[in-house]
Every structure is written in C-alpha cells, then in structure tokens.
Design a protein around this motif. Sequence first.
Motif, short mmCIF file in Angstrom:
data_model
loop_
_atom_site.label_atom_id
_atom_site.label_comp_id
_atom_site.label_asym_id
_atom_site.label_seq_id
_atom_site.Cartn_x
_atom_site.Cartn_y
_atom_site.Cartn_z
N ALA A 128 -7.99 -5.14 -0.87
CA ALA A 128 -8.81 -4.46 -0.11
C ALA A 128 -9.43 -5.33 0.99
N SER A 181 -7.30 -3.96 -7.22
CA SER A 181 -6.97 -4.10 -5.61
C SER A 181 -8.08 -4.84 -5.07
N TRP A 212 -6.91 -6.50 3.67
CA TRP A 212 -6.68 -5.47 4.39
C TRP A 212 -7.96 -5.13 5.48
N THR A 240 -12.61 2.32 0.86
CA THR A 240 -12.18 0.80 0.71
C THR A 240 -13.19 0.01 1.25
N ASP A 250 -10.18 5.42 3.52
CA ASP A 250 -10.27 3.95 4.27
C ASP A 250 -11.85 3.70 4.00
N VAL A 283 0.76 -1.28 0.01
CA VAL A 283 -0.13 -0.04 -0.22
C VAL A 283 0.83 1.28 0.18
N ALA A 315 -6.94 3.93 -1.72
CA ALA A 315 -8.29 3.56 -1.37
C ALA A 315 -8.69 2.05 -1.83
N LEU A 316 -7.88 1.66 -2.65
CA LEU A 316 -8.02 0.11 -3.23
C LEU A 316 -9.41 0.12 -3.64
N VAL A 317 -10.10 0.75 -4.42
CA VAL A 317 -11.16 0.60 -5.10
C VAL A 317 -11.44 -0.08 -6.40
N ALA A 348 -16.23 -0.53 -1.08
CA ALA A 348 -15.70 -1.19 -2.37
C ALA A 348 -15.89 -2.66 -1.98
N VAL A 349 -15.42 -2.82 -0.93
CA VAL A 349 -15.56 -4.39 -0.33
C VAL A 349 -17.14 -4.80 -0.19
#
Length: 216
Positions: free
Chosen positions: A119, A115, A122, A184, A181, A80, A109-111, A187-188
């Motif tokens: 994500a 990623s 994490w 993220t 954050d 990251v 952001a891992l969107v 997104a998940v």
Amino acid sequence: MRAHRPGWEEPHVPRQVDYEERRRRIGEAVVALIARAGMEAVSLRDVAAEADVSMGAVQRCFRTKEEMLLFALQDISAQVTERADERIAADEAPRAAGTLLAHTLAEMALVDAESAARARVWLAFVAHAPTSERLSAVLHETYARLHELIAWLIGYGQRTGEIAGDVDADREARELVALADGLTVRAVAGHGEPEEALAMLRERVERLLVGGCGPQ
C-alpha cells in the motif's frame, strides 16, 4: 582429459546469469526501499546494496532510474490484479456475486497488515506519476483493468439476479474502485482499523444487492 597447448590458458566460460531473475531481485529491492523510506531512497547505490549486486549489474539491467521504477510498478500492479483474479478463481463452485465483490474489493484496498508495504509503495507511485508519463500510463492501465473486473462482477450479479438489471455497472464500478482506493489512503495514514475498512466495503456492496438498500 582435454589437451591444450602449453602456455595457453583454458578459455574462460562465464557463469550464466539469469537475467530475468536479477531484474526481479532488483525490482524487489526498489519496492523494499520505497516501502521503508519513500521514492527518494531509490538510488543506484542503495538499490545495488539492497539487491546485493554490483552497481554495474543494476545498470546492465536498467539504463535509468525510471526504468527501475517502471519495472517495480508493473510488478506491484500485476500483484494487485492477480490477487483480485485469484479471489474469483479460488473455488470451482459458483459463488454469490456479493461475496466475490466484497472479497475482490478487499484485495484491491490493501488495508490488512500483510498488504501494508504494498500500500505504501502503491501510493508512492501514485504521488510520483504526474512527473512521469510512463508511470502514469501503467497506473491508468491498472485502474482500467480493476474497473473492468468490478464491472464484470456487477454484471455477473445481474445475470444471477442478485443485482437489479437497471443498476449502472460502469458507474458503480467507478465508485467501488474509488472507495477501495480511498481506504488504501486511510490505511497508510493509520486512520481506522482494517476491520472497519472491510466492513465499509461489505456495506457498500450490500446496497447493490436485491433486497438491500439499493445503490445510492
């Protein structure tokens, strides 16, 4: 030809095993298992099968499950922060602070689809951290480094005149890291599209810039 006494066996020289490479493979196996099935999927047997090594090999590299998790988290944390640093160092020519901020936050952001696995892993570690002081310490250090990076970029913008000098860089950095954050988590959870999340980051950065709406 080398001579040796009749009846004596040639001494066996064990094949040298790259210890760090094996640890890396096992760490990747831990991450893959968490991404697919959550933290509960991390067992000695399943990690060994995923890494294609023996259970004994796993135990020689990591004495406990927590050590395996810690190694995997440190690797994810490094990815990251390194990806964020790479965004800044991508071009030799100076770039606008707003562009650097938006790109760096996008990496944090891992969107995007690429990623998605990181994500999930994490957030699994974030959820597990209250049960492990060592994991919690790694997360704390990672968030501190990300905060420091964003605060530095805001300071860079202040030095170039893109961001007003009276902006509180420390406070804004906390809010921007928290926004990344939160995106993220969205997104998940499958809430919203990556483009929408990236647009939210860009809009938030634009409010910092001179001539924008200003920080709120």
